[in-house]
Design an enzyme around this catalytic site. Structure first.
Site, mmCIF file in Angstrom:
data_model
loop_
_atom_site.group_PDB
_atom_site.id
_atom_site.type_symbol
_atom_site.label_atom_id
_atom_site.label_comp_id
_atom_site.label_asym_id
_atom_site.label_seq_id
_atom_site.Cartn_x
_atom_site.Cartn_y
_atom_site.Cartn_z
ATOM 1 N N GLY A 37 -7.402 -2.830 -3.643
ATOM 2 C CA GLY A 37 -7.223 -2.120 -2.381
ATOM 3 C C GLY A 37 -7.944 -2.784 -1.221
ATOM 4 O O GLY A 37 -8.087 -2.203 -0.155
ATOM 5 N N HIS A 91 12.015 0.611 -0.933
ATOM 6 C CA HIS A 91 11.669 -0.751 -0.522
ATOM 7 C C HIS A 91 12.906 -1.478 0.021
ATOM 8 O O HIS A 91 12.864 -2.695 0.213
ATOM 9 C CB HIS A 91 11.083 -1.528 -1.698
ATOM 10 C CG HIS A 91 9.807 -0.951 -2.235
ATOM 11 N ND1 HIS A 91 8.739 -0.638 -1.428
ATOM 12 C CD2 HIS A 91 9.434 -0.615 -3.501
ATOM 13 C CE1 HIS A 91 7.758 -0.151 -2.173
ATOM 14 N NE2 HIS A 91 8.149 -0.118 -3.412
ATOM 15 N N PHE A 142 -2.690 -1.174 -12.067
ATOM 16 C CA PHE A 142 -1.652 -1.032 -11.040
ATOM 17 C C PHE A 142 -2.282 -0.805 -9.668
ATOM 18 O O PHE A 142 -1.874 -1.399 -8.671
ATOM 19 C CB PHE A 142 -0.731 0.146 -11.395
ATOM 20 C CG PHE A 142 0.305 0.446 -10.341
ATOM 21 C CD1 PHE A 142 1.440 -0.348 -10.219
ATOM 22 C CD2 PHE A 142 0.149 1.516 -9.476
ATOM 23 C CE1 PHE A 142 2.402 -0.077 -9.249
ATOM 24 C CE2 PHE A 142 1.106 1.796 -8.505
ATOM 25 C CZ PHE A 142 2.235 0.994 -8.396
ATOM 26 N N GLY A 187 0.821 -1.206 0.000
ATOM 27 C CA GLY A 187 0.000 0.000 0.000
ATOM 28 C C GLY A 187 0.850 1.248 0.000
ATOM 29 O O GLY A 187 0.379 2.333 0.344
ATOM 30 N N SER A 227 -0.987 -9.138 -4.557
ATOM 31 C CA SER A 227 -0.758 -7.856 -5.202
ATOM 32 C C SER A 227 0.585 -7.837 -5.938
ATOM 33 O O SER A 227 0.695 -7.306 -7.050
ATOM 34 C CB SER A 227 -0.806 -6.740 -4.154
ATOM 35 O OG SER A 227 -0.684 -5.470 -4.763
ATOM 36 N N MET A 234 -7.575 7.326 -7.029
ATOM 37 C CA MET A 234 -6.211 6.833 -7.196
ATOM 38 C C MET A 234 -6.067 6.105 -8.534
ATOM 39 O O MET A 234 -5.036 6.225 -9.211
ATOM 40 C CB MET A 234 -5.846 5.884 -6.057
ATOM 41 C CG MET A 234 -5.564 6.564 -4.726
ATOM 42 S SD MET A 234 -3.963 7.412 -4.664
ATOM 43 C CE MET A 234 -2.827 6.023 -4.661
ATOM 44 N N THR A 256 2.207 3.121 -2.413
ATOM 45 C CA THR A 256 1.871 4.236 -3.317
ATOM 46 C C THR A 256 0.785 5.113 -2.689
ATOM 47 O O THR A 256 0.859 6.349 -2.722
ATOM 48 C CB THR A 256 1.404 3.702 -4.682
ATOM 49 O OG1 THR A 256 2.456 2.921 -5.264
ATOM 50 C CG2 THR A 256 1.045 4.846 -5.619
ATOM 51 N N TRP A 257 -0.209 4.478 -2.109
ATOM 52 C CA TRP A 257 -1.296 5.189 -1.424
ATOM 53 C C TRP A 257 -0.756 5.952 -0.216
ATOM 54 O O TRP A 257 -1.050 7.136 -0.022
ATOM 55 C CB TRP A 257 -2.349 4.161 -1.006
ATOM 56 C CG TRP A 257 -3.585 4.691 -0.368
ATOM 57 C CD1 TRP A 257 -4.367 5.729 -0.806
ATOM 58 C CD2 TRP A 257 -4.208 4.200 0.818
ATOM 59 N NE1 TRP A 257 -5.446 5.890 0.024
ATOM 60 C CE2 TRP A 257 -5.376 4.972 1.033
ATOM 61 C CE3 TRP A 257 -3.911 3.173 1.719
ATOM 62 C CZ2 TRP A 257 -6.224 4.762 2.131
ATOM 63 C CZ3 TRP A 257 -4.758 2.954 2.786
ATOM 64 C CH2 TRP A 257 -5.901 3.736 2.998
#
Length: 321
Positions: free
Chosen positions: A288, A134, A284, A66, A164, A256, A68-69
């Site tokens: 969620g 990461h 991408f 998660g 994911s 998003m 990117t969010w």
């Protein structure tokens, strides 16, 4: 600390060579058994030597937790709700991934007008910086231990991470293996970035450090308003309830998925042409959802994951419901 970096070997390395057509596609960094793309071997030392600033905010996570969010949330809070820039500037340019030159090397043409070296780009980025990575803790810039900038660390149930990550590797990197094999790679710590619990536990064991905030994706989804409050407090930013409502709306799954500033659409379209997500039926920014693994994992795979999670979390205080 000194590191060795050698080509990843064994039956799982053979999978990568067969699927990608690249010999020694992954390298193994030790200590830590960290797996990285072959191009990262030339970046290790430069990342370790990268300068760290007191006013930095770093988001660290294993891929597909998660991030990117969460990074979008961090950037918007840190930039006084500048939604226009968030929509019109790629996240990779305003909240850079320090290892992007390696992890996204196949998209170098898209970066070249802004940077050819993501480490140099981060080093020269104006303060305050909102940096994403990461990488494991031991591979972060050495100055982090002394300067102690704000670090937000994000975790997610490994089952959902695996699902994911499978689609991410398929869509973004063309890593076309069946789901069962990908799960086997994941459970044997043989995916890019290595073992998820090697990553998690470094930060979990530092969770009481004042400059580290541990977040769980599941908590962020179940109470996004509280997550925004928690991040803003940690970043020492004041938000009104209306501000929080605006952030939540901007970061909704629907928005998003549409936001080309963070949905990676320019990347995949640069390689595969327009409207690629709709053509393949995979995005991408996927579901969620919490618990999406139930739609993909057989009883046998679920059992293996349960054993894997139990083995790595027993007596640690860390759990995933």
């Amino acid at each position: 600390m000194s590191f060795t970096c050698e080509p990843f070997k064994g039956k799982y390395a053979d999978v990568y060579e067969r699927v990608t057509g690249v010999k020694d596609a992954l390298y193994e960094i030790n200590p830590g058994k960290y797996l990285c793309r072959f191009v990262y071997k030339d970046m290790i030392q430069r990342v370790l030597e990268a300068p760290v600033r007191q006013d930095d905010t770093w988001l660290v996570s294993f891929p597909r937790t998660g991030s990117t969010w969460c990074q979008e949330m961090i950037w918007i809070i840190g930039n006084n709700l500048d939604f226009e820039t968030a929509k019109n500037t790629l996240q990779q340019f305003r909240a850079p991934l320090i290892e992007a030159s390696a992890s996204l090397y196949t998209f170098a043409d898209l970066f070249k007008e802004n940077f050819t070296d993501s480490v140099e780009y981060v080093n020269n980025f104006p303060s305050p910086r909102f940096i994403k990575t990461h990488l494991t803790y031991r591979l972060l810039p050495s100055e982090i231990r002394k300067v102690k900038p704000k670090i937000i660390y994000l975790m997610r149930n490994p089952k959902d991470v695996c699902v994911s990550y499978y689609f991410h590797c398929k869509v973004l990197h063309g890593f076309n293996v069946d789901f069962e094999l990908f799960c086997e790679l994941f459970l044997n710590n043989a995916v890019c970035y290595g073992g998820i619990f090697d990553h998690y536990m470094e930060f979990w064991n530092m969770r009481h450090e004042s400059n580290i905030l541990i977040l769980r994706y599941e908590d962020m989804v179940s109470d996004t308003r509280e997550a925004v409050r928690k991040i803003a407090k940690f970043m020492e930013k004041s938000l009104s309830e209306d501000d929080i409502t605006s952030i939540i709306e901007f970061l909704s799954l629907k928005n998003m998925r549409k936001n080309r500033g963070c949905n990676m659409e320019p990347f995949v379209e640069s390689k595969n042409g327009p409207d690629f997500y709709n053509k393949i039926g995979i995005h991408f920014v996927r579901q969620g959802k919490v618990g999406d693994w139930k739609n993909y994992m057989s009883q046998e795979i679920t059992r293996k994951f349960d054993e894997y999670i139990d083995k790595n979390t027993r007596e640690t205080g860390l759990s995933f419901d």
